[in-house]
Design a protein around this motif. Structure first.
Motif, PDB file in Angstrom:
ATOM      1  N   GLU A   1      21.832  11.315  -2.164  1.00 51.65           N
ATOM      2  CA  GLU A   1      20.880  12.224  -1.545  1.00 51.65           C
ATOM      3  C   GLU A   1      19.602  12.252  -2.389  1.00 51.65           C
ATOM      4  N   ALA A   2      18.490  11.971  -1.742  1.00 51.49           N
ATOM      5  CA  ALA A   2      17.182  11.973  -2.420  1.00 51.49           C
ATOM      6  C   ALA A   2      16.271  12.971  -1.723  1.00 51.49           C
ATOM      7  N   TYR A   3      15.508  13.718  -2.526  1.00 44.56           N
ATOM      8  CA  TYR A   3      14.610  14.737  -1.966  1.00 44.56           C
ATOM      9  C   TYR A   3      13.315  14.067  -1.510  1.00 44.56           C
ATOM     10  N   VAL A   4      12.993  14.250  -0.244  1.00 42.07           N
ATOM     11  CA  VAL A   4      11.793  13.657   0.338  1.00 42.07           C
ATOM     12  C   VAL A   4      11.101  14.724   1.188  1.00 42.07           C
ATOM     13  N   GLU A   5       9.777  14.819   1.044  1.00 40.17           N
ATOM     14  CA  GLU A   5       8.982  15.734   1.865  1.00 40.17           C
ATOM     15  C   GLU A   5       8.119  14.918   2.823  1.00 40.17           C
ATOM     16  N   TYR A   6       8.060  15.384   4.079  1.00 39.45           N
ATOM     17  CA  TYR A   6       7.289  14.716   5.110  1.00 39.45           C
ATOM     18  C   TYR A   6       6.186  15.645   5.612  1.00 39.45           C
ATOM     19  N   SER A   7       5.096  15.036   6.055  1.00 39.50           N
ATOM     20  CA  SER A   7       4.009  15.798   6.666  1.00 39.50           C
ATOM     21  C   SER A   7       4.289  16.010   8.149  1.00 39.50           C
ATOM     22  N   ARG A   8       3.381  16.703   8.820  1.00 35.89           N
ATOM     23  CA  ARG A   8       3.575  16.950  10.248  1.00 35.89           C
ATOM     24  C   ARG A   8       3.496  15.662  11.065  1.00 35.89           C
ATOM     25  N   THR A   9       2.794  14.701  10.564  1.00 29.60           N
ATOM     26  CA  THR A   9       2.684  13.430  11.271  1.00 29.60           C
ATOM     27  C   THR A   9       3.823  12.473  10.956  1.00 29.60           C
ATOM     28  N   GLY A  10       4.742  12.863  10.038  1.00 28.37           N
ATOM     29  CA  GLY A  10       5.875  12.022   9.698  1.00 28.37           C
ATOM     30  C   GLY A  10       5.678  11.153   8.491  1.00 28.37           C
ATOM     31  N   GLU A  11       4.556  11.321   7.772  1.00 27.99           N
ATOM     32  CA  GLU A  11       4.316  10.516   6.569  1.00 27.99           C
ATOM     33  C   GLU A  11       4.995  11.154   5.362  1.00 27.99           C
ATOM     34  N   VAL A  12       5.383  10.293   4.409  1.00 27.65           N
ATOM     35  CA  VAL A  12       6.051  10.773   3.207  1.00 27.65           C
ATOM     36  C   VAL A  12       5.024  11.401   2.286  1.00 27.65           C
ATOM     37  N   VAL A  13       5.216  12.672   1.926  1.00 30.56           N
ATOM     38  CA  VAL A  13       4.303  13.397   1.041  1.00 30.56           C
ATOM     39  C   VAL A  13       4.813  13.367  -0.394  1.00 30.56           C
ATOM     40  N   LYS A  14       6.114  13.567  -0.582  1.00 32.04           N
ATOM     41  CA  LYS A  14       6.685  13.631  -1.921  1.00 32.04           C
ATOM     42  C   LYS A  14       8.015  12.910  -1.914  1.00 32.04           C
ATOM     43  N   GLY A  15       8.216  12.090  -2.918  1.00 30.96           N
ATOM     44  CA  GLY A  15       9.462  11.352  -3.014  1.00 30.96           C
ATOM     45  C   GLY A  15       9.388  10.031  -2.273  1.00 30.96           C
ATOM     46  N   ALA A  16      10.423   9.251  -2.417  1.00 25.72           N
ATOM     47  CA  ALA A  16      10.499   7.944  -1.766  1.00 25.72           C
ATOM     48  C   ALA A  16      11.424   8.041  -0.568  1.00 25.72           C
ATOM     49  N   GLU A  17      11.034   7.372   0.500  1.00 30.67           N
ATOM     50  CA  GLU A  17      11.845   7.407   1.706  1.00 30.67           C
ATOM     51  C   GLU A  17      13.126   6.613   1.471  1.00 30.67           C
ATOM     52  N   PRO A  18      14.272   7.242   1.643  1.00 31.91           N
ATOM     53  CA  PRO A  18      15.533   6.537   1.358  1.00 31.91           C
ATOM     54  C   PRO A  18      15.813   5.452   2.385  1.00 31.91           C
TER      55      PRO A  18
END
Length: 243
Positions: free
Chosen positions: A177-194
């Motif tokens: 499990e990796a912590y990832v934050e996404y924006s409203r448009t679906g782009e990765v804001v924080k962390g790497a997309e697993p």
């Protein structure tokens, strides 16, 4: 006269002795019968009694919807503590005792003795010859495993596929499990997309293609996006065909 009196006294003493011996025999026989009756009663009562330090089965769980207790046979086959690990309980029902420990092995030996007797081997008997039956069952298991492994090797040598019997690395089956934050448009804001890890090879393109089959659609047909070809087994010609 004195002699006759002595004879009478001797006869009286002898009769008293005989009467006492007869009474002693009857008394001893009565005592033996009482002892036998007591032994029979004690055997029957001891067999049916439980150890008083043990908790009665019907007191394990007072819920009326729990495991059924048969008062005639004093048995409770199901687990009175439903939902708990049976291995961590002092009592988990009679069925758990039957299928734990050496109970299964004994049942398998008994079945082996029955089948051996049907085939004509009268020496295999679990009660009459337990040691010989155990040795025969051990030898039977060894021969069965050898025959099974030999057949498996013959099939692999004939048809191949031994690489499919090997287990994949644990890294491919493990998910993190990796912590990832996404924006409203679906782009990765924080962390790497697993990326999902599978047991299959990834990012491998066949026939010199740089995209997968089905990445391009035209005139009702699927094809490769890199070369715009609709035949799946075609060799990639690069960008020359697109020009």
């Amino acid at each position: 006269r004195k002699a006759s009196e002595l004879d009478k006294s001797k006869e009286k003493d002898q009769s008293d002795v005989n009467a006492n011996s007869i009474e002693a025999q009857f008394a001893s026989s009565d005592e033996d019968d009482e002892d036998d009756d007591a032994n029979v009663k004690s055997k029957s009562t001891v067999r049916n009694l439980r150890i008083r330090e043990d908790t009665a089965k019907y007191l394990r769980n007072l819920d009326p919807d729990s495991a059924y207790y048969d008062p005639k046979t004093r048995s409770m086959r199901e687990n009175p503590y439903a939902g708990k690990d049976p291995s961590q309980l002092a009592y988990a029902g009679d069925n758990f005792i039957r299928y734990s420990g050496d109970a299964r092995d004994i049942l398998k030996r008994e079945v082996f003795a029955w089948e051996a007797g049907e085939r004509g081997n009268s020496s295999a008997h679990l009660q009459a010859n337990p040691t010989q039956t155990a040795l025969m069952y051990k030898e039977y298991k060894g021969k069965t495993s050898d025959i099974k492994s030999t057949r498996q090797q013959e099939i692999l040598q004939k048809y191949g596929g031994e690489e499919h019997l090997q287990a994949p690395p644990r890294e491919l089956l493990h998910q993190e499990e990796a912590y990832v934050e996404y924006s409203r448009t679906g782009e990765v804001v924080k962390g790497a997309e697993p990326k999902a890890q599978t047991r299959y090879k990834e990012d491998v393109y066949a026939m010199n293609h740089s995209s997968v089959f089905g990445s391009w659609w035209s005139d009702g047909k699927w094809g490769y996006k890199c070369c715009k070809q609709t035949m799946k087994n075609s060799y990639c010609t690069g960008t020359s065909l697109n020009k």
